[in-house]
Structure formats: C-alpha cells, structure tokens
Design an enzyme around this catalytic site. Sequence first.
Site, mmCIF file in Angstrom:
data_model
loop_
_atom_site.group_PDB
_atom_site.id
_atom_site.type_symbol
_atom_site.label_atom_id
_atom_site.label_comp_id
_atom_site.label_asym_id
_atom_site.label_seq_id
_atom_site.Cartn_x
_atom_site.Cartn_y
_atom_site.Cartn_z
ATOM 1 N N ILE A 1 0.890 -1.193 -0.076
ATOM 2 C CA ILE A 1 0.134 -0.221 0.069
ATOM 3 C C ILE A 1 0.763 1.257 -0.255
ATOM 4 O O ILE A 1 0.541 2.338 -0.574
ATOM 5 C CB ILE A 1 -1.024 -0.228 1.398
ATOM 6 C CG1 ILE A 1 -1.665 -1.342 1.243
ATOM 7 C CG2 ILE A 1 -1.960 0.918 0.973
ATOM 8 C CD1 ILE A 1 -2.559 -1.656 2.337
ATOM 9 N N TYR B 1 -2.362 -9.293 15.546
ATOM 10 C CA TYR B 1 -2.317 -8.355 14.486
ATOM 11 C C TYR B 1 -3.055 -7.203 14.942
ATOM 12 O O TYR B 1 -2.953 -5.942 15.105
ATOM 13 C CB TYR B 1 -2.660 -8.813 13.005
ATOM 14 C CG TYR B 1 -2.658 -7.683 12.351
ATOM 15 C CD1 TYR B 1 -1.733 -6.726 11.822
ATOM 16 C CD2 TYR B 1 -3.878 -7.619 11.472
ATOM 17 C CE1 TYR B 1 -1.864 -5.791 11.148
ATOM 18 C CE2 TYR B 1 -4.096 -6.632 10.564
ATOM 19 C CZ TYR B 1 -2.957 -5.760 10.375
ATOM 20 O OH TYR B 1 -3.054 -4.883 9.495
#
Length: 324
Positions: free
Chosen positions: A12, A141
């Site tokens: 990204i 996460y």
Amino acid sequence: MNVLITGGAGYIGSVCAELFLNEGHCVTVYDNLVEGHRQAVDARAELVVGDCLDRELLAQTLRKRQIEAVIHFAAFALVGESMQFPGKYFLNNTVGAQSVLDACVAANARKIIFSSTCATYGAPESEALDESHPQRPVNPYGESKLLVERMLPWYEKIHGLEFVALRYFNAAGASEAFGEHHRVETHLIPNVLKVALGQSQQCSVFGSDYPTPDGSCVRDYVHVRDLAAAHLLALERGKSGFYNLGTGTGYSVLEVIRACEKVGGRKIPFSLQPRRPGDPAKLVAAPKKAFEELRWAPRLSSLEQIVSTAWDWHLRHPSGYVTR
Ligand code: UDP
C-alpha cells in the site's frame, strides 16, 4: 509538502508514494526492506533504508528532510502469522509505531497518518462496522494496531501531534506500476491469481461452515489506489480521528474466486480447508464518516476492477518484484 512514508517499499505504501509524487509532494520512503522491495520505490522518491525501531535514524531523517507529515505504513500484516508469533507483531507494529511517534515529536513533525485496520474490531456485532463499533480484536495483529490507536490521542493532547488513523478493510488491486508481492503470500486474491497464472495447481478456501450465505468468509475489498487517495485527503483536510476505509459491500471467498476465473479466463480449482485461526466470519465497513468528513469515495473498488488490475500487474510481473 515534505512527507515521509514508512513502509513505502511495501504494497500500500508504494502506491501511496506514487500518488503523493503525482500530486507534487516531496516524498522520502523509509523502509527496512524486510518485507518491502527496492523495486517498489518510485524513482522520484528518496529511499532511506532503516528500521522504525531505530528512533535516532528516524528523527535524524525527519529533521534533515524537514518532514512535515509522516505516513506510517511499516508493519507486519498477516493475521495467521500473528496467531503464531504475537511478539513479532507487538514489537514491530506497536513498539515500532511508538518509536515513530517519538521521532515525530523530537523532530517537530506536525501530523501522522497511521495505517490501522478493521482487525481492531474483532467479531462484528452488526452487519456493517462503523467507527463506534466495540474494538475487541480476536488476533494479535488487530491488537498490535489497536494499542497504537490508543496512543495517538495522547500524543496529540500532550505534544500537539495531529493524527488520522485509517482503518483499512481488505486492500487489493494494483496501480500500473506497483502491486502486491509478499515473500510468503497468504492473501486471497494473489493466491487465487497464481492458479490462473498456472503457478499453482489450486487454491485453498479457509472455512466453508461460516454463518455466511455460501459458508466462506466475507470481506470488504477496497482498491489500493482508493486507499492511497484517502491518505491524500487525510493529509489535506482530515481532522484528527479514526476513519474506516471500505466500500460497504462484502464478497465471499467463493465470489472472489469466481471473479478471478472470469478475468483469468479459466476454471480455478480450490480445496475446502478448515477455518484459519483468528478469522472473523464477516468484515464489512460502514464508511460514511470517511465519505462525509474526508470527502473520500472509492472509485476503483468494484470487485471486477480490483481483480482485473491485480491480474494485469501479475501478468506483467509473473515473479513479482525481482530485487530485495
Ligand atoms: N483466504 C482463503 N484462502 C487463501 C487466503 C485467504 O480462503 O488462500 C480467506 C481468509 O481466510 C479470509 C479471506 O480469504 O477469510 C481474506 O484473507 P486475506 O488473507 O486476503 O486478508 P485478511 O482478511 O486476513 O486481512
């Protein structure tokens, strides 16, 4: 503006750096190249090879380049891996982000844009998740990112560091130049496209007994270029706060496989596997806040466009990036 993009050699981050450069910003990419690729750094950007845990090098880089805003992408982002190695995630994602925050304060950067995730929500309690949905991550996460979200308002209050935290749903697709290449690929779309490319025999569907229409997990896939555009808006006009970045529409794993079959022009065999630990059944955004306050709108995020841009990139880069 002088911006520093951590993780700008990653998926990204590379697309975001490209967009910021196109818009005339001066971009420094800061990346340790553990997951990032030199080849994914736009030639117009400066690359500094460094680790986010190295606060001194970060602060030095910020001062030297008179950085006004930091876009902090650098992180590990695999749910499954985080269920095996939580410490890896808390060190790199949480402690690493704190180091970035402290470097921003030390070097007087004005603003930070933080890559957060829908994984901070955990198991959904409603059809679509808005920003007020309870945050109870079901994997390390998500927790590693939520801990950073909790720091941001304190750094703003105490040090005046403005922040925008963007909670991405499932990033997918590619720009012409930059796409998705992880050394160990666990993401759905690249793995399915590998079968269409003839690089693997079949793909796996993790879980076929979820309470969803076809039994496979539902996710909200958002085009990586749309995500990048949100960072530009967040820099220009975003008020400090938390924003969901998703389309509001979810697709199941089986629907994604069908879309890949269409674009690849061949049948994609798959095997039904047990559920992957840490996966909620369905994650779909209620993205109204980003639409209204950032004036963001996903323009390239139909499943067809996502899959076909990813396919085009993989066709042009069958082995992904070739340099480290
Ligand atoms: N998935 C799958 N097969 C794969 C990779 C992923 O069935 O080879 C599923 C995964 O369990 C999840 C969805 O696809 O429900 C999206 O997973 P991905 O790893 O792409 O993104 P995540 O949602 O974990 O961020």
